[in-house]
Design a protein around this motif. Structure first.
Motif, PDB file in Angstrom:
ATOM      1  N   LYS A 126    -102.875 -50.520  54.613  1.00 24.17           N
ATOM      2  CA  LYS A 126    -101.564 -50.492  53.957  1.00 24.17           C
ATOM      3  C   LYS A 126    -101.052 -49.057  53.853  1.00 24.17           C
ATOM      4  N   GLN A 127    -101.935 -48.128  53.497  1.00 22.29           N
ATOM      5  CA  GLN A 127    -101.533 -46.721  53.385  1.00 22.29           C
ATOM      6  C   GLN A 127    -101.056 -46.172  54.720  1.00 22.29           C
ATOM      7  N   ARG A 128    -101.759 -46.508  55.785  1.00 20.48           N
ATOM      8  CA  ARG A 128    -101.373 -45.999  57.116  1.00 20.48           C
ATOM      9  C   ARG A 128    -100.054 -46.605  57.572  1.00 20.48           C
ATOM     10  N   ILE A 129     -99.816 -47.861  57.234  1.00 22.28           N
ATOM     11  CA  ILE A 129     -98.524 -48.469  57.566  1.00 22.28           C
ATOM     12  C   ILE A 129     -97.407 -47.741  56.838  1.00 22.28           C
ATOM     13  N   LEU A 130     -97.565 -47.517  55.550  1.00 19.23           N
ATOM     14  CA  LEU A 130     -96.533 -46.816  54.782  1.00 19.23           C
ATOM     15  C   LEU A 130     -96.331 -45.391  55.289  1.00 19.23           C
ATOM     16  N   GLN A 131     -97.405 -44.736  55.706  1.00 17.91           N
ATOM     17  CA  GLN A 131     -97.287 -43.398  56.290  1.00 17.91           C
ATOM     18  C   GLN A 131     -96.454 -43.453  57.572  1.00 17.91           C
ATOM     19  N   ALA A 132     -96.727 -44.424  58.427  1.00 11.01           N
ATOM     20  CA  ALA A 132     -95.977 -44.562  59.677  1.00 11.01           C
ATOM     21  C   ALA A 132     -94.501 -44.854  59.392  1.00 11.01           C
ATOM     22  N   LEU A 133     -94.233 -45.730  58.426  1.00 17.92           N
ATOM     23  CA  LEU A 133     -92.850 -46.043  58.065  1.00 17.92           C
ATOM     24  C   LEU A 133     -92.133 -44.797  57.570  1.00 17.92           C
ATOM     25  N   SER A 134     -92.825 -44.005  56.778  1.00 17.20           N
ATOM     26  CA  SER A 134     -92.252 -42.775  56.241  1.00 17.20           C
ATOM     27  C   SER A 134     -91.943 -41.773  57.355  1.00 17.20           C
ATOM     28  N   LEU A 135     -92.827 -41.663  58.321  1.00 13.17           N
ATOM     29  CA  LEU A 135     -92.588 -40.766  59.451  1.00 13.17           C
ATOM     30  C   LEU A 135     -91.354 -41.191  60.243  1.00 13.17           C
ATOM     31  N   THR A 136     -91.174 -42.475  60.431  1.00 16.28           N
ATOM     32  CA  THR A 136     -89.986 -42.954  61.142  1.00 16.28           C
ATOM     33  C   THR A 136     -88.727 -42.564  60.377  1.00 16.28           C
TER      34      THR A 136
END
Length: 141
Positions: free
Chosen positions: A5-15
């Motif tokens: 979940k943390q890595r998904i949110l990190q990826a979303l934030s980078l986008t």
């Protein structure tokens, strides 16, 4: 919250950082001399996938692609949808334990988002677009 979940949110934030960093005129850019859609149309696919995967996560299986972004040429619309989809996924993650969520759908969402990061890196290089600091840290671009 689990690491996935943390890595998904990190990826979303980078986008979000990528689209927020660029000028609105960049949304119409393509990669020349290869089959290519626009950077704005990439956002359409990203936002639609986030909405579609959230729907799939809620019901436990893929139910098709839909996207509420109605114009991929307006930066503010894209930014608002990126924020909205981030918030909606973050809330879903807070309200549901990892054990309750279809992990294959989570991995598919992460893979999709990160795959677009790779594409956006190529768009940026091809069109001489600067990267936000977060991308320099994460991807050494």
């Amino acid at each position: 919250m689990g690491i996935l979940k943390q890595r998904i949110l990190q990826a979303l934030s980078l986008t979000y950082d990528f689209y927020n960093h660029m000028d609105e005129g960049c949304l119409a850019l393509r990669i020349s001399d290869v089959p290519s859609n626009t950077i704005g149309e990439q956002a359409y696919c990203i936002i639609g996938a986030r909405e579609s995967y959230l729907n799939a996560l809620k019901i436990g299986k893929w139910a098709g692609f839909t996207c509420s972004l109605n114009n991929s040429d307006i930066k503010n619309l894209i930014i608002n949808k990126l924020e909205e989809t981030y918030t909606n996924l973050e809330r879903f993650f807070q309200d549901n334990s990892v054990e309750e969520i279809n992990s294959e759908l989570l991995l598919d969402l992460l893979e999709h988002e990160v795959q677009h990061h790779g594409q956006l890196i190529r768009y940026a290089y091809a069109n001489k677009i600067d990267f936000p600091k977060s991308w320099n840290v994460r991807y050494t671009v």
